[in-house]
Design a protein around this motif. Sequence first.
Motif, PDB file in Angstrom:
ATOM      1  N   LEU A  65       0.932  -1.302  -0.041  1.00  0.00           N
ATOM      2  CA  LEU A  65      -0.081  -0.088   0.082  1.00  0.00           C
ATOM      3  C   LEU A  65       1.075   1.347   0.138  1.00  0.00           C
ATOM      4  N   PRO A  66       0.283   2.330  -0.666  1.00  0.00           N
ATOM      5  CA  PRO A  66       1.118   3.642  -0.486  1.00  0.00           C
ATOM      6  C   PRO A  66       1.224   4.143   0.695  1.00  0.00           C
ATOM      7  N   PRO A  67       1.753   5.291   1.038  1.00  0.00           N
ATOM      8  CA  PRO A  67       2.087   5.935   2.307  1.00  0.00           C
ATOM      9  C   PRO A  67       0.499   6.530   2.886  1.00  0.00           C
ATOM     10  N   LEU A  68       0.095   6.444   3.804  1.00  0.00           N
ATOM     11  CA  LEU A  68      -0.998   6.915   4.489  1.00  0.00           C
ATOM     12  C   LEU A  68      -1.046   7.288   5.868  1.00  0.00           C
ATOM     13  N   THR A  69      -1.651   8.489   5.981  1.00  0.00           N
ATOM     14  CA  THR A  69      -1.563   8.930   7.417  1.00  0.00           C
ATOM     15  C   THR A  69      -2.909   9.217   8.057  1.00  0.00           C
ATOM     16  N   PRO A  82       1.971   7.785  10.355  1.00  0.00           N
ATOM     17  CA  PRO A  82       1.854   7.020   9.218  1.00  0.00           C
ATOM     18  C   PRO A  82       1.059   5.690   9.582  1.00  0.00           C
ATOM     19  N   VAL A  83      -0.074   5.426   8.839  1.00  0.00           N
ATOM     20  CA  VAL A  83      -0.738   4.202   9.065  1.00  0.00           C
ATOM     21  C   VAL A  83      -1.116   3.170   7.904  1.00  0.00           C
ATOM     22  N   GLY A  84      -0.237   3.454   6.732  1.00  0.00           N
ATOM     23  CA  GLY A  84      -0.523   2.747   5.628  1.00  0.00           C
ATOM     24  C   GLY A  84      -0.418   1.088   5.930  1.00  0.00           C
ATOM     25  N   ALA A  85       0.750   0.507   6.588  1.00  0.00           N
ATOM     26  CA  ALA A  85       0.723  -0.804   6.908  1.00  0.00           C
ATOM     27  C   ALA A  85      -0.269  -1.280   7.956  1.00  0.00           C
ATOM     28  N   VAL A  86      -0.785  -0.030   9.139  1.00  0.00           N
ATOM     29  CA  VAL A  86      -1.462  -0.465   9.815  1.00  0.00           C
ATOM     30  C   VAL A  86      -3.151  -0.823   9.219  1.00  0.00           C
ATOM     31  N   LEU A 118      -8.711   8.214   0.178  1.00  0.00           N
ATOM     32  CA  LEU A 118     -10.118   7.696   0.517  1.00  0.00           C
ATOM     33  C   LEU A 118      -9.977   6.645   1.517  1.00  0.00           C
ATOM     34  N   SER A 119      -8.957   6.195   1.990  1.00  0.00           N
ATOM     35  CA  SER A 119      -8.732   4.949   2.981  1.00  0.00           C
ATOM     36  C   SER A 119      -9.758   3.783   2.789  1.00  0.00           C
TER      37      SER A 119
END
Length: 933
Positions: free
Chosen positions: A22-26, A32-36, A463-464
């Motif tokens: 997955l791309p980087p998310l916050t 950062p929560v992409g892996a979460v 959009l998560s």
Amino acid sequence: MTAPHLTLVDGSGFIFRAYHRLPPLTDPQGVPVGAVFGFTAMMWNLIEAARKSPEDDYLAVILDAGKRSFRHDIYAEYKANRPDPPEDLLPQFPLIRDAVRALSVPCIERDMIEADDLIASYAEAGIAAGMSVTIVSSDKDLMQLVRPGLSLLDTMQNKRFGEAEVLEKWGVPAAQLGDLLALMGDSVDNVPGVPGVGPKTAADLIKEFGSLEGVLGNLEAVKRPKLREALAANVEAVRLSRVLVDLKRDCALDPPLEALKLPESQAQEVLADFLAKHGFRSLLAKLGTVGTAAADSAKATRAASAPPSEAPPAVPFDHAAYETVTTVERLEDWIADARKAGVVAFDTETSALDAMRADIVGFSLATAPGRACYVPLAHVSGEGLYAEPVAQLDKAVALAAVKPLLEDPSVLKVGQNLKYDLIVMRRLGVDIAPFDDTMLLSYALDAGNHNSHGMDELSVRHLSHTPISFKEVAGTGKGQVSFGQVPLDRATAYAAEDADVTLRLHGALKPRLADAQVTRAYEWCDRPLVPVLADMEMAGIKVDRAELARLSALYAAEIERLEGEVHALAGGAFTIGSPKQLGEVLFDRLKLPGGKKSGKSGQYGTDVTELERLAALPEGGIARLVLDWRQNSKLRSTYTEALQNQINPDTGRVHTSFSMAVASTGRLASTDPNLQNIPIRTELGRRIRYAFVAEAGHRIMAADYNQIELRLMAHIADVPELKAAYAAGQDIHAITARQLFGLGADAAVDRDQRGRAKTINFSIIYGISAFGLAQRLGIDRGEAARFIERYFEQFPGIQRYMAETTAFVREHGFVRTLYGRRVNLPLIRSKVMGERQFAERAAINAIVQGTSADIIKRAMIRMGPALKDAGCRGTRMLLQVHDELVFEVPDDEVEWVQPVIRAVMAGAVGPALELSVPLGVEIGVGASWGDAH
């Protein structure tokens, strides 16, 4: 009654898969929560599947508690080669533990005990308790545990490994896998093993001698001398390795096995609070009213400290709310809704990825977030002779109804990679205008920050929400069906969601253009180019199949000749295309100097750089022959053979696809086939261009910007010497040669001097180092450094530009082209010096190359109207290759179309910008592309 089932999840594998997938998310707090998010979504699916199964299910996630384990006491260098986790992953580890607990699943870890050992211990206990056990992991070490009742599920490959699969993969039974792993070692875990022994050799040894100890006890019976020597020299290392790879299967179980039982229902409020806190809206939506309440509560909490302009709560994705439209009346209702909204997302579903060969299967519309439909046109139930149409609209009727909407200038159409849909619809007599493209919006905003601007990645990023994948509705492998065979309910969920996501992305991305100051790049260079490229792709270019076949035979003969010479010099036949065999011949058999083996593969390096190094040596003739062999082989396989298969049977032409969102500098790419990388520096490569020919009564015309990047450097860096030379029409490379080689102002410059000056001109403006220039010119580094120093003395403006650009990118992390295109260079923040230096060189290059790409795009956009106004209606633009445009021109337009093309290209930079250097354009004409040069 079925036996209970125990699922043990290798948490580290899930985490890293989620991080890289997955791309980087916050989250709303900026963490950062992409892996979460990815980890939580995968665990959710796993838990749902377990709850639906008929067995009593037990489930746990097993994690590593820290870097050290009891194995470090045995071998201090154990796992010494493992890099630290990425910086943005570190703060996500505790959140992942929170996620597991929020999902009501035990999260087990133990100091000084590795996750693999805990998994092994719980697995053994599960088997002893009469359970069936699944280990969710792709870790080869855990395959040692496989036996009846215990399998390993590799979610990376979507493959389950039982005893037969382990044997097929490794060549030995699971019970002997530890012996094999000890022999081959593991560079990642720094398990020594035996150098040069890979899985096949290890398996052969174990099959021959029965076990690891059988091998070590019978070394004199090992037939291969070098292998026997390697084994004898590493007996202790192998025995140490066997201890390191052995899994500890008797760890104390805390919590006990019975505590792993999956609860019948989820503690929804706890999970909802976790999801809401981190902004995982798509997962919240699955919790229904509990999720909505948690989302509202989290939103209200944030709103208390947020500015009044914060956006309203997002509409949850609800696949059940999407409509399957099967009547004209309902389609008309949707069209009316789109006209009222003034904006509509549009997407096609087709039978193929090639827009020139694809048949439309249906299309989807979205008029507001959460409000979307799918209009099926060519679905069937069943296969082959048993296929029957399903209830759906007649294609001609539906297209006639939607055509006025798609062509209505008062309604904005929104698409993702809309060029594809535009071609599909144009072939059906429908145009799409005006439009926005979410892929290009993302590209304008984030080029360089992200490698992909595909819809799924953008949806997760902005959009998560993870959209339904194609394989989820159509299957994979041999079981995959065409989209027209997908049942309408699943097809609607997939297709309508695409339109819904696209519309939401438009709302998220379009308002950011002005703040990011990239509106000009999007509106002047990218968006208006879409229909131009669609025209070019539909036009295609004719290739002479007979000429391709002739060239293919020519290359084949040359390959055979070169192969014979290489084998003669090598003293025997071998597979030239095998890097392993080639390396052994060059460095072991022929003893050429400087060979280096890779730590990962244990093979000698034989890439092009290494072969060119060898070819420069007096004894390196074989390397030059191998380079020629490789080039002929590539030309034959990639072009002369492949191009024959890519001729469209309906048009008799080759239709490349131009990719607009690949290079961060704005340059176009060409795929299927790639017509931009046909080599032209060698006679062998140039021959291929002669196979691209004009139709009868036409000529091929090639128009090329002359030294556009040097001209732009003269303007951007404000180099008076270069600007004056270009204004006077002088030879820049000859001027540079006279200055660098200390020649008089009117002295003659020979071909070698001019060639060197040309290399220096184009190399230095891209920030090349003295080492790099020395390699290109075949001189020592000191002489190259003196050339660079002398160059900057002659053109101080270029050195000043480079220094200023480097300082800017270090501070801001990006640079801009003259048209405002933003080229992000995240590696400038890297802790690795080499990566930072690469980003600095890329920044210097990006401004010039990116501006060049913008200019030729503007020329392409203006070319059609200019040709039409001049009455050149038969001339078609077919290809764009870097700084060159290729046209097919009727014989009677050849003379009077040239000044039109020249004027459009020379004036493409204005009126928004004015260059202090003229743009030169060279035009050639011929029966083929090769003849036009």
